[in-house]
Design a protein around this motif. Structure first.
Motif, PDB file in Angstrom:
ATOM      1  N   ALA A 121       0.836  -1.201   0.000  1.00 55.99           N
ATOM      2  CA  ALA A 121       0.000   0.000   0.000  1.00 55.99           C
ATOM      3  C   ALA A 121       0.872   1.254   0.000  1.00 55.99           C
ATOM      4  CB  ALA A 121      -0.936  -0.003   1.205  1.00 55.99           C
ATOM      5  N   THR A 125       1.261   3.503  -3.355  1.00 57.06           N
ATOM      6  CA  THR A 125       0.766   4.873  -3.168  1.00 57.06           C
ATOM      7  C   THR A 125       1.825   5.886  -3.579  1.00 57.06           C
ATOM      8  OG1 THR A 125      -0.816   4.327  -1.425  1.00 57.06           O
ATOM      9  CG2 THR A 125       0.046   6.567  -1.434  1.00 57.06           C
ATOM     10  N   SER A 155     -10.892   7.276   8.636  1.00 59.22           N
ATOM     11  CA  SER A 155     -10.296   8.464   8.013  1.00 59.22           C
ATOM     12  C   SER A 155     -10.237   9.631   8.994  1.00 59.22           C
ATOM     13  CB  SER A 155     -11.100   8.865   6.770  1.00 59.22           C
ATOM     14  OG  SER A 155     -11.001   7.872   5.763  1.00 59.22           O
ATOM     15  N   HIS A 200     -11.460   7.172   2.068  1.00 60.60           N
ATOM     16  CA  HIS A 200     -10.955   6.062   1.257  1.00 60.60           C
ATOM     17  C   HIS A 200     -11.804   5.866   0.006  1.00 60.60           C
ATOM     18  CE1 HIS A 200      -9.316   2.204   0.080  1.00 60.60           C
ATOM     19  NE2 HIS A 200     -10.518   1.667   0.156  1.00 60.60           N
ATOM     20  N   THR A 201     -13.111   5.793   0.166  1.00 57.79           N
ATOM     21  CA  THR A 201     -13.995   5.559  -0.980  1.00 57.79           C
ATOM     22  C   THR A 201     -14.204   6.808  -1.816  1.00 57.79           C
ATOM     23  OG1 THR A 201     -16.005   6.096   0.261  1.00 57.79           O
ATOM     24  CG2 THR A 201     -15.248   3.794   0.320  1.00 57.79           C
ATOM     25  N   THR A 225      -8.010  10.319  -1.349  1.00 56.89           N
ATOM     26  CA  THR A 225      -8.927   9.210  -1.575  1.00 56.89           C
ATOM     27  C   THR A 225      -8.257   8.114  -2.394  1.00 56.89           C
ATOM     28  OG1 THR A 225     -11.091   8.595  -2.527  1.00 56.89           O
ATOM     29  CG2 THR A 225      -9.853  10.325  -3.650  1.00 56.89           C
ATOM     30  N   ASN A 226      -8.842   6.934  -2.387  1.00 61.16           N
ATOM     31  CA  ASN A 226      -8.278   5.819  -3.132  1.00 61.16           C
ATOM     32  C   ASN A 226      -8.772   5.771  -4.578  1.00 61.16           C
ATOM     33  OD1 ASN A 226      -6.478   3.466  -2.237  1.00 61.16           O
ATOM     34  ND2 ASN A 226      -8.005   2.385  -3.464  1.00 61.16           N
ATOM     35  N   THR A 242      -4.514   7.456  -3.018  1.00 58.06           N
ATOM     36  CA  THR A 242      -3.778   6.351  -2.417  1.00 58.06           C
ATOM     37  C   THR A 242      -3.960   5.118  -3.297  1.00 58.06           C
ATOM     38  OG1 THR A 242      -5.709   5.827  -1.052  1.00 58.06           O
ATOM     39  CG2 THR A 242      -4.037   7.268  -0.088  1.00 58.06           C
ATOM     40  N   ALA A 244      -4.473   1.526  -1.988  1.00 60.83           N
ATOM     41  CA  ALA A 244      -4.585   0.449  -1.003  1.00 60.83           C
ATOM     42  C   ALA A 244      -5.485  -0.656  -1.519  1.00 60.83           C
ATOM     43  CB  ALA A 244      -5.134   0.996   0.310  1.00 60.83           C
ATOM     44  N   GLU A 246      -7.760  -3.659  -0.266  1.00 61.39           N
ATOM     45  CA  GLU A 246      -8.397  -4.254   0.905  1.00 61.39           C
ATOM     46  C   GLU A 246      -8.710  -5.726   0.646  1.00 61.39           C
ATOM     47  OE1 GLU A 246      -8.336  -2.819   3.570  1.00 61.39           O
ATOM     48  OE2 GLU A 246      -8.138  -0.709   3.078  1.00 61.39           O
ATOM     49  N   SER A 256      -5.880   0.948   3.855  1.00 61.20           N
ATOM     50  CA  SER A 256      -6.209   2.310   3.418  1.00 61.20           C
ATOM     51  C   SER A 256      -5.659   3.339   4.398  1.00 61.20           C
ATOM     52  CB  SER A 256      -7.722   2.469   3.280  1.00 61.20           C
ATOM     53  OG  SER A 256      -8.369   2.265   4.523  1.00 61.20           O
ATOM     54  N   GLN A 260      -3.127   6.337   3.523  1.00 62.45           N
ATOM     55  CA  GLN A 260      -3.479   7.731   3.801  1.00 62.45           C
ATOM     56  C   GLN A 260      -2.418   8.405   4.660  1.00 62.45           C
ATOM     57  OE1 GLN A 260      -7.299   7.173   5.600  1.00 62.45           O
ATOM     58  NE2 GLN A 260      -8.409   7.154   3.662  1.00 62.45           N
TER      59      GLN A 260
END
Length: 309
Positions: A121, A125, A155, A200-201, A225-226, A242, A244, A246, A256, A260
């Motif tokens: 990650a 990233t 977060s 994240h989302t 955010t990812n 990012t 990440a 999962e 995540s 971050q």
């Protein structure tokens, strides 16, 4: 900066799978099915025809081609080349440790897999981080009157980490995990202030709402955010993504968070570097302020007796 290779995807350490995961939520439903076929077994794509992939995704070859263009390659042959090159860089150990954590894994395997996922990650990233956007955010924070940071759930802890770091070197920075407090704070921001949303989302309603309010007041807005095609990126002036992945026991809150925090650390060091003398003075002062609240390490009496013989 990385340059596009013959596949059309940036070369270097960048993985096409990172970009596909990043874009997944923003793809059309049929294209998402294609993406999941690719992500489920990327090494097999080099040996599968476009017809085979289309049938597996229950869609058309045209949709597969649209998917390829959406993720940055000109067509399916180029996607196969990119994935084959990526697979060639992946060792058998990577494939084993990158697999899902299963119910039968022992604690040693769990440790190995989590360590691998967190390390990947961080690596992925930093490989894909938009340095231009990061530099612009560093500039904005370094000269800001105040900085507000927003995040919900896991977060929110990341937002608090940035607040603590910037506050420690003398910046007026607030983290607001409560939505009502965040909204009232965002409503009194001004041009020259900075608002950072961590999600994240990229689809957390509260974070999007608060960042939108901050932007309405003229503040510079940034999203961490990812997923680069998510609601929060549509309202942010600057976007840092990012990368990440999962897995079974890690949905949304583990890898995540590590990714971050990596972005947060890059931002903090960049800002501190702009005010290096003041930052050093502040760090020294804050360290001394809490010095009396640390227990002193007592010498090992047995070792002292042995050394005195």
């Amino acid at each position: 900066m990385a340059t596009p290779d013959e596949s059309g995807i940036e070369s270097g350490e960048h993985s096409p799978l990172v970009r596909i995961r990043s874009l997944l939520p923003g793809l059309a439903r049929a294209e998402q099915r294609v993406a999941r076929i690719v992500l489920a077994d990327p090494s097999s794509i080099a040996h599968r025809s476009i017809t085979d992939v289309a049938e597996a995704a229950e869609t058309s070859e045209t949709t597969v081609t649209r998917f390829c263009k959406a993720v940055g390659v000109s067509g399916y042959p180029e996607l196969r080349i990119a994935l084959a090159a990526d697979t060639a860089r992946t060792t058998s150990r990577d494939r084993d440790l990158g697999s899902e954590i299963s119910e039968t894994d022992d604690i040693g395997q769990i440790v190995d897999k989590i360590g691998y996922a967190d390390a990947r990650a961080v690596e992925e990233t930093t490989d894909q981080l938009d340095v231009t956007a990061l530099r612009s955010l560093v500039d904005a924070v370094a000269r800001a009157r105040r900085i507000d940071v927003y995040g919900v759930g896991a977060s929110g802890f990341v937002a608090l980490d940035l607040q603590q770091k910037l506050h420690r070197i003398g910046f007026t920075c607030f983290a607001w995990p409560d939505t009502h407090n965040a909204l009232t704070s965002a409503a009194i921001l001004e041009p020259g202030d900075v608002a950072i949303g961590v999600s994240h989302t990229g689809a957390t309603t509260e974070t999007v709402e608060v960042l939108r309010e901050a932007g309405t007041q003229g503040a510079t807005t940034a999203a961490i955010t990812n997923f680069e095609r998510s609601p929060v990126t549509e309202i942010a002036d600057l976007v840092l993504t990012t990368a990440a992945r999962e897995t079974t026991y890690r949905s949304g809150a583990m890898a995540s968070r590590i990714a971050q925090l990596t972005v947060i650390d890059c931002l903090f060091v960049g800002v501190a570097q702009r005010h290096i003398d003041d930052a050093k003075t502040a760090l020294q002062a804050t360290s001394e302020a809490v010095g009396n609240h640390r227990l002193r390490v007592r010498p090992d009496k047995r070792r002292h007796r042995e050394d005195s013989r």
